[in-house]
Design an enzyme around this catalytic site. Structure first.
Site, mmCIF file in Angstrom:
data_model
loop_
_atom_site.group_PDB
_atom_site.id
_atom_site.type_symbol
_atom_site.label_atom_id
_atom_site.label_comp_id
_atom_site.label_asym_id
_atom_site.label_seq_id
_atom_site.Cartn_x
_atom_site.Cartn_y
_atom_site.Cartn_z
ATOM 1 C CG ASP A 5 -1.876 1.114 1.292
ATOM 2 O OD1 ASP A 5 -3.047 0.856 0.998
ATOM 3 O OD2 ASP A 5 -1.479 2.243 1.629
ATOM 4 C CB ILE A 6 1.049 4.232 -2.193
ATOM 5 C CG1 ILE A 6 1.325 3.378 -3.436
ATOM 6 C CG2 ILE A 6 1.852 5.531 -2.266
ATOM 7 C CD1 ILE A 6 0.826 3.985 -4.733
ATOM 8 C CD GLU A 40 -4.239 4.004 -1.114
ATOM 9 O OE1 GLU A 40 -4.300 4.380 0.066
ATOM 10 O OE2 GLU A 40 -5.166 4.128 -1.934
#
Length: 387
Positions: free
Chosen positions: A245-246, A288
């Site tokens: 996950d960003i 994301e």
């Protein structure tokens, strides 16, 4: 028999023109060319009916123009599949030369010259795609279409070469063997060509719909549905699963816009695709968040892959877009077990490890093993510490 053909062929060809028009409306590539081709050929075969209503030798020019145009469009439809834009100027030159020579033959009332000019022009127009198709016939619809085009090509070549035998001097065209063979073979080979082309277009549509249903359009990775199908049987053989996950992605969108946020997602998706093994299954689960399944990979090897993606993203992503703050991502890792009822149990563990990575400061890889207390990957060197 000739009268039956005179009515049947235009209706058959026009019906396929309508069918391709419908498929073109569904978005099938090249179906518009096929539709135009069959409508043109239908018009050519309908000329004898028009001649009966209004007799004039100029109908011959109309028929020759329609046949030449139909075969030019056949050529375009085939090349649109196999080699778009190939020798377009030459094809137009063949079309123009054939029409001009046919018109000249009609004006001087030389029927054999007209037929030879038309047949050889059509032969050349549909033969060029056959040359261009070398190495492009990997799927059975293309091979069937190629075979149908060969038969149509040979039909025109043989008819054009035997006009002196099938149209003896003094025999009216409509009563000649040439007219019968033209209509009979056009019925058989035209039907084969139409069905092959229609099947190819429909299968292209099905393939595209299937792709759209399983692939995320932004990242080019699989979506949830595609991922589930891709790992439905493979996960039973074991392996590892990575969720990533960003970090602070909402801030990226708020400060730089959703356009740049989309580009950041594409960059991470490309890194997952590039740095993972060839048999890995990568998917974007939304927003994301990404999932990477590594069949037959143990936790240590999977941690190395996750760390490689984390490092590349932290070092390159922000610099690629000229951002003042670094871009990072967090990773959660787990191994798959035969006791897992489904792949989603492993995904839930990987998500838990991902949340742990977020809570511990982000930009790191954490592991959660089944039936064990979650823990961070031991930071044996600077690569596993927070960047």
């Amino acid at each position: 028999m000739g009268e039956n053909f005179a009515f049947f062929l235009p209706i058959m060809m026009a019906s396929f023109g309508v069918a391709f028009l419908i498929v073109w409306g569904w978005g099938a590539r090249g179906a518009g060319w096929w539709s135009g081709a069959f409508f043109s050929v239908a018009g050519g075969f309908a000329v004898p009916v028009a001649f009966q209503a209004l007799p004039t030798h100029l109908w011959g020019i109309v028929a020759d123009l329609l046949f030449a145009t139909g075969f030019l469009l056949f050529s375009q439809a085939l090349l649109d599949r196999w080699r778009p834009g190939w020798l377009l100027s030459l094809r137009f030159a063949i079309w123009g030369g054939s029409v001009a020579l046919c018109a000249f033959a009609v004006l001087i009332d030389h029927v054999p010259l007209e037929l030879v000019s038309s047949d050889f022009g059509c032969f050349l127009l549909i033969s060029l795609p056959l040359v261009a198709a070398r190495g492009q016939l990997r799927r059975w619809p293309d091979r069937a279409l190629y075979a149908a085009a060969i038969l149509v090509s040979l039909d025109n070549l043989v008819r054009g070469s035997t006009v002196s035998f099938t149209l003896p001097s003094g025999v009216p065209f409509r009563d000649s063997d040439y007219a019968f063979l033209m209509q009979a073979l056009a019925c058989m080979f035209g039907l084969f060509l139409a069905l092959s082309a229609l099947a190819a277009c429909v299968l292209d549509l099905i393939t595209r719909y299937r792709h759209d249903a399983h692939v995320d359009p932004l990242s080019g990775l699989l979506n949830r549905r595609g991922f589930d199908e891709a790992v439905a049987r493979r996960h039973r053989r074991g392996g590892s699963l990575i969720a990533c996950d960003i970090d602070h992605f909402k801030r990226v969108n708020d400060e730089h816009g959703h356009g740049l946020g989309d580009r950041v997602i594409v960059v991470l998706g490309d890194m997952l695709r590039t740095l993972a093994p060839a048999d890995a299954v990568a998917a974007r689960f939304g927003g994301e968040e990404f999932i990477l399944f590594l069949p037959g990979t143990d936790a240590a090897s999977a941690a190395g892959i996750a760390e490689a993606v984390r490092t590349h993203f932290a070092e390159q992503a922000a610099a690629r877009f000229g951002l003042p703050r670094p871009l990072t991502a967090s990773f959660g890792l787990t191994t798959l077990h035969r006791a897992d009822p489904s792949i989603h149990d492993a995904i839930a563990r990987a998500d838990s490890a991902l949340y742990e990575a977020k809570e511990k400061g982000r930009n790191r890889v954490c592991v959660r093993r089944a039936l064990a207390v979650p823990h961070a990957v031991p930071a044996t060197d600077d690569r596993l510490r927070r960047a």
